[in-house]
Every structure is written in C-alpha cells, then in structure tokens.
Scaffold this motif. Structure first.
Motif, PDB file in Angstrom:
ATOM      1  N   VAL A  66       0.812  -1.214   0.000  1.00  0.00           N
ATOM      2  CA  VAL A  66       0.000   0.000   0.000  1.00  0.00           C
ATOM      3  C   VAL A  66       0.850   1.271   0.000  1.00  0.00           C
ATOM      4  O   VAL A  66       0.546   2.190  -0.748  1.00  0.00           O
ATOM      5  N   PRO A  67       1.915   1.389   0.814  1.00  0.00           N
ATOM      6  CA  PRO A  67       2.660   2.646   0.807  1.00  0.00           C
ATOM      7  C   PRO A  67       3.190   3.008  -0.583  1.00  0.00           C
ATOM      8  O   PRO A  67       3.270   4.169  -0.922  1.00  0.00           O
ATOM      9  N   ASP A  68       3.562   2.035  -1.360  1.00  0.00           N
ATOM     10  CA  ASP A  68       4.098   2.287  -2.687  1.00  0.00           C
ATOM     11  C   ASP A  68       3.023   2.163  -3.753  1.00  0.00           C
ATOM     12  O   ASP A  68       3.268   2.433  -4.908  1.00  0.00           O
ATOM     13  N   GLU A  69       1.848   1.718  -3.343  1.00  0.00           N
ATOM     14  CA  GLU A  69       0.688   1.600  -4.196  1.00  0.00           C
ATOM     15  C   GLU A  69       0.933   0.758  -5.435  1.00  0.00           C
ATOM     16  O   GLU A  69       0.660   1.161  -6.557  1.00  0.00           O
ATOM     17  N   TYR A  70       1.480  -0.413  -5.195  1.00  0.00           N
ATOM     18  CA  TYR A  70       1.616  -1.406  -6.245  1.00  0.00           C
ATOM     19  C   TYR A  70       1.430  -2.784  -5.639  1.00  0.00           C
ATOM     20  O   TYR A  70       1.525  -2.967  -4.434  1.00  0.00           O
ATOM     21  N   ILE A  71       1.131  -3.726  -6.482  1.00  0.00           N
ATOM     22  CA  ILE A  71       0.959  -5.113  -6.073  1.00  0.00           C
ATOM     23  C   ILE A  71       2.043  -5.915  -6.775  1.00  0.00           C
ATOM     24  O   ILE A  71       2.309  -5.723  -7.954  1.00  0.00           O
ATOM     25  N   THR A  72       2.672  -6.810  -6.045  1.00  0.00           N
ATOM     26  CA  THR A  72       3.639  -7.701  -6.673  1.00  0.00           C
ATOM     27  C   THR A  72       2.989  -9.084  -6.773  1.00  0.00           C
ATOM     28  O   THR A  72       2.337  -9.542  -5.838  1.00  0.00           O
ATOM     29  N   ILE A  73       3.151  -9.711  -7.920  1.00  0.00           N
ATOM     30  CA  ILE A  73       2.472 -10.970  -8.221  1.00  0.00           C
ATOM     31  C   ILE A  73       3.492 -11.989  -8.714  1.00  0.00           C
ATOM     32  O   ILE A  73       4.353 -11.668  -9.529  1.00  0.00           O
ATOM     33  N   THR A  74       3.365 -13.215  -8.223  1.00  0.00           N
ATOM     34  CA  THR A  74       4.166 -14.328  -8.718  1.00  0.00           C
ATOM     35  C   THR A  74       3.238 -15.270  -9.455  1.00  0.00           C
ATOM     36  O   THR A  74       2.224 -15.687  -8.911  1.00  0.00           O
ATOM     37  N   SER A  75       3.598 -15.611 -10.673  1.00  0.00           N
ATOM     38  CA  SER A  75       2.765 -16.504 -11.472  1.00  0.00           C
ATOM     39  C   SER A  75       3.650 -17.538 -12.156  1.00  0.00           C
ATOM     40  O   SER A  75       4.680 -17.190 -12.726  1.00  0.00           O
ATOM     41  N   SER A  76       3.257 -18.797 -12.079  1.00  0.00           N
ATOM     42  CA  SER A  76       4.003 -19.869 -12.744  1.00  0.00           C
ATOM     43  C   SER A  76       3.119 -20.514 -13.795  1.00  0.00           C
ATOM     44  O   SER A  76       1.945 -20.767 -13.539  1.00  0.00           O
ATOM     45  N   GLU A  77       3.688 -20.779 -14.962  1.00  0.00           N
ATOM     46  CA  GLU A  77       2.927 -21.458 -16.001  1.00  0.00           C
ATOM     47  C   GLU A  77       3.852 -22.238 -16.921  1.00  0.00           C
ATOM     48  O   GLU A  77       5.031 -21.947 -17.046  1.00  0.00           O
ATOM     49  N   THR A  78       3.269 -23.244 -17.546  1.00  0.00           N
ATOM     50  CA  THR A  78       4.000 -24.106 -18.468  1.00  0.00           C
ATOM     51  C   THR A  78       4.151 -23.385 -19.808  1.00  0.00           C
ATOM     52  O   THR A  78       3.188 -22.827 -20.325  1.00  0.00           O
ATOM     53  N   THR A  79       5.366 -23.410 -20.346  1.00  0.00           N
ATOM     54  CA  THR A  79       5.586 -22.812 -21.661  1.00  0.00           C
ATOM     55  C   THR A  79       5.122 -23.791 -22.727  1.00  0.00           C
ATOM     56  O   THR A  79       5.266 -25.003 -22.590  1.00  0.00           O
ATOM     57  N   GLU A  80       4.547 -23.255 -23.787  1.00  0.00           N
ATOM     58  CA  GLU A  80       4.006 -24.103 -24.851  1.00  0.00           C
ATOM     59  C   GLU A  80       5.101 -24.780 -25.660  1.00  0.00           C
ATOM     60  O   GLU A  80       4.964 -25.932 -26.052  1.00  0.00           O
ATOM     61  N   ASP A  81       6.190 -24.083 -25.913  1.00  0.00           N
ATOM     62  CA  ASP A  81       7.224 -24.624 -26.786  1.00  0.00           C
ATOM     63  C   ASP A  81       8.057 -25.736 -26.146  1.00  0.00           C
ATOM     64  O   ASP A  81       8.271 -26.772 -26.748  1.00  0.00           O
ATOM     65  N   SER A  82       8.497 -25.541 -24.917  1.00  0.00           N
ATOM     66  CA  SER A  82       9.384 -26.540 -24.309  1.00  0.00           C
ATOM     67  C   SER A  82       8.708 -27.396 -23.247  1.00  0.00           C
ATOM     68  O   SER A  82       9.244 -28.427 -22.851  1.00  0.00           O
ATOM     69  N   GLY A  83       7.556 -26.961 -22.754  1.00  0.00           N
ATOM     70  CA  GLY A  83       6.882 -27.701 -21.696  1.00  0.00           C
ATOM     71  C   GLY A  83       7.478 -27.464 -20.326  1.00  0.00           C
ATOM     72  O   GLY A  83       7.018 -28.020 -19.339  1.00  0.00           O
ATOM     73  N   SER A  84       8.515 -26.615 -20.238  1.00  0.00           N
ATOM     74  CA  SER A  84       9.089 -26.296 -18.934  1.00  0.00           C
ATOM     75  C   SER A  84       8.201 -25.265 -18.238  1.00  0.00           C
ATOM     76  O   SER A  84       7.360 -24.625 -18.854  1.00  0.00           O
ATOM     77  N   ILE A  85       8.409 -25.120 -16.945  1.00  0.00           N
ATOM     78  CA  ILE A  85       7.613 -24.175 -16.168  1.00  0.00           C
ATOM     79  C   ILE A  85       8.474 -22.957 -15.849  1.00  0.00           C
ATOM     80  O   ILE A  85       9.601 -23.086 -15.373  1.00  0.00           O
ATOM     81  N   VAL A  86       7.921 -21.796 -16.120  1.00  0.00           N
ATOM     82  CA  VAL A  86       8.606 -20.534 -15.850  1.00  0.00           C
ATOM     83  C   VAL A  86       7.792 -19.765 -14.814  1.00  0.00           C
ATOM     84  O   VAL A  86       6.567 -19.712 -14.884  1.00  0.00           O
ATOM     85  N   THR A  87       8.494 -19.194 -13.860  1.00  0.00           N
ATOM     86  CA  THR A  87       7.860 -18.359 -12.853  1.00  0.00           C
ATOM     87  C   THR A  87       8.172 -16.906 -13.185  1.00  0.00           C
ATOM     88  O   THR A  87       9.313 -16.570 -13.483  1.00  0.00           O
ATOM     89  N   SER A  88       7.151 -16.072 -13.143  1.00  0.00           N
ATOM     90  CA  SER A  88       7.306 -14.655 -13.466  1.00  0.00           C
ATOM     91  C   SER A  88       6.884 -13.803 -12.283  1.00  0.00           C
ATOM     92  O   SER A  88       5.938 -14.128 -11.581  1.00  0.00           O
ATOM     93  N   ILE A  89       7.604 -12.709 -12.097  1.00  0.00           N
ATOM     94  CA  ILE A  89       7.256 -11.720 -11.093  1.00  0.00           C
ATOM     95  C   ILE A  89       6.705 -10.508 -11.846  1.00  0.00           C
ATOM     96  O   ILE A  89       7.343 -10.007 -12.774  1.00  0.00           O
ATOM     97  N   PHE A  90       5.512 -10.057 -11.439  1.00  0.00           N
ATOM     98  CA  PHE A  90       4.877  -8.908 -12.048  1.00  0.00           C
ATOM     99  C   PHE A  90       4.694  -7.809 -11.003  1.00  0.00           C
ATOM    100  O   PHE A  90       4.613  -8.081  -9.805  1.00  0.00           O
ATOM    101  N   GLU A  91       4.594  -6.586 -11.497  1.00  0.00           N
ATOM    102  CA  GLU A  91       4.219  -5.445 -10.670  1.00  0.00           C
ATOM    103  C   GLU A  91       2.962  -4.856 -11.293  1.00  0.00           C
ATOM    104  O   GLU A  91       2.907  -4.645 -12.508  1.00  0.00           O
ATOM    105  N   TYR A  92       1.951  -4.629 -10.464  1.00  0.00           N
ATOM    106  CA  TYR A  92       0.744  -3.969 -10.934  1.00  0.00           C
ATOM    107  C   TYR A  92       0.660  -2.612 -10.258  1.00  0.00           C
ATOM    108  O   TYR A  92       0.549  -2.518  -9.031  1.00  0.00           O
ATOM    109  N   ASP A  93       0.748  -1.541 -11.059  1.00  0.00           N
ATOM    110  CA  ASP A  93       0.648  -0.179 -10.562  1.00  0.00           C
ATOM    111  C   ASP A  93      -0.835   0.148 -10.392  1.00  0.00           C
ATOM    112  O   ASP A  93      -1.585   0.168 -11.369  1.00  0.00           O
ATOM    113  N   ILE A  94      -1.246   0.401  -9.149  1.00  0.00           N
ATOM    114  CA  ILE A  94      -2.656   0.606  -8.842  1.00  0.00           C
ATOM    115  C   ILE A  94      -3.196   1.874  -9.490  1.00  0.00           C
ATOM    116  O   ILE A  94      -4.308   1.888  -9.998  1.00  0.00           O
TER     117      ILE A  94
END
Length: 189
Positions: free
Chosen positions: A32-60
C-alpha cells in the motif's frame, strides 16, 4: 494478460492471497505505501513444456501490469516478491546438493547480481520485504514446523521466531504500525 488484470483488480482489497488456478499459481502481495501489487505466477511454456515463474508489478494508479523478472521453476513451491524501492526481486530456488532444499535468493535488477540469502531451509511458504528486511515463513532443515524468519539485509543475519511446537500458517505486514501479523497453531494440539 487481460484475465490476469481482472484477477489483480479483484484482489486489490486483500492483503495476502494465494490462488491456485489450474497449471498456474498466483501469489499476490499488496504494498500500500508504494501503491503497487507484486504478483508471482508460474505457467508451463508451450514450446518446451518447462515451467517458468514470473514476477509482475501492478501499478494501482496507472492500472498497468509490468513483467519484472522471469526464472525457471525449480522450487517445491516457487515464490517471489518485488521490492520497487530497492529494484530487487526476492524469490525461491532449489539448491542442488545432497542435502537439497528451497532457498531464498535476491536479484538486483539493475546489476543482475544474484545472491543466495539462506542456506538452512527445506521449504518456503511466504516471502515479504520491507525496510531492509525480508520476512518469510519456512521450514528449516531438521525441523518439523514452519517458522517465521527475518533476514536483516544490512547485517546479513537471519532470526527465527517460533518454537518446535508452533507452526506459522500465514503472515502479513502492517507497514503503518510496523508490525508483522502472524497466524499460527500448536502442532501438539
């Protein structure tokens, strides 16, 4: 990406939330003080089938979602959080050794220097950063319970709160009052 934005907006009133969605897992932390949300999302890649984890920032205020950092899924339960003020991501990664476990790492996004912050954990369930400290819930090796841990980045020290009977279930940070809120239960009861 559009669906992820809808999920983010609906979760903006919740302090800490973890939602499994099919092959994706999303962890959301609101700063809240910085008014953003940090998100971790993991999903399987279509090309290799490996799983990649991504960190996102959502500016409110801008209502913008930005991909901050990607890393290979190697932990039992990959987690991460983005500290915008330090331009650093804290995340879990499995360490390959005979005595394996998931450890907490940091990566400075300006220098891309990665540092291993822990070496005594088996599993990690939460990671939150604030004011030069990284709070986490993890199970140290040779321990039966999940403990609250605090990494003091300036001192390079780790302290645990809990005994061998108390399991820490969840944590949240009250930045306004400078408190860590803990949900815990007795292992014996």
């Amino acid at each position: 990406m559009k669906n992820l934005k809808k999920i983010i907006l609906s979760l903006s009133i919740i302090c800490v939330c973890a939602i499994p969605v099919g092959l994706k897992s999303i962890n959301t932390y609101i700063f809240v003080p910085d008014e953003y949300i940090t998100i971790t999302s993991s999903e399987t890649t279509e090309d290799s089938g490996s799983i990649v984890t991504s960190i996102f920032e959502y500016d409110i205020h801008k209502k913008e979602l930005n991909r901050i950092y990607d890393f290979n899924y190697s932990a039992q339960y990959p987690l991460g959080c983005y500290d915008k003020l330090k331009n650093t991501v804290y995340f879990t990664k499995r360490v390959d050794s005979n005595d394996y476990g998931d450890q907490i790492f940091s990566i400075n996004l300006k220098t891309m220097k990665e540092i291993q912050l822990t070496n005594d954990l088996f599993a990690v369930n939460y990671i939150l950063s604030d004011s030069g400290k990284v709070f986490f819930v993890g199970r140290p090796k040779n321990c039966r319970v999940l403990k609250l841990g605090c990494i003091d980045l300036a001192k390079g020290t780790i302290n645990y709160w809990s005994d061998d009977d108390t399991n820490i279930e969840a944590i949240a940070l009250d930045r306004k009052n400078k408190k860590v809120i803990v949900s815990a239960y007795s292992d014996k009861e």
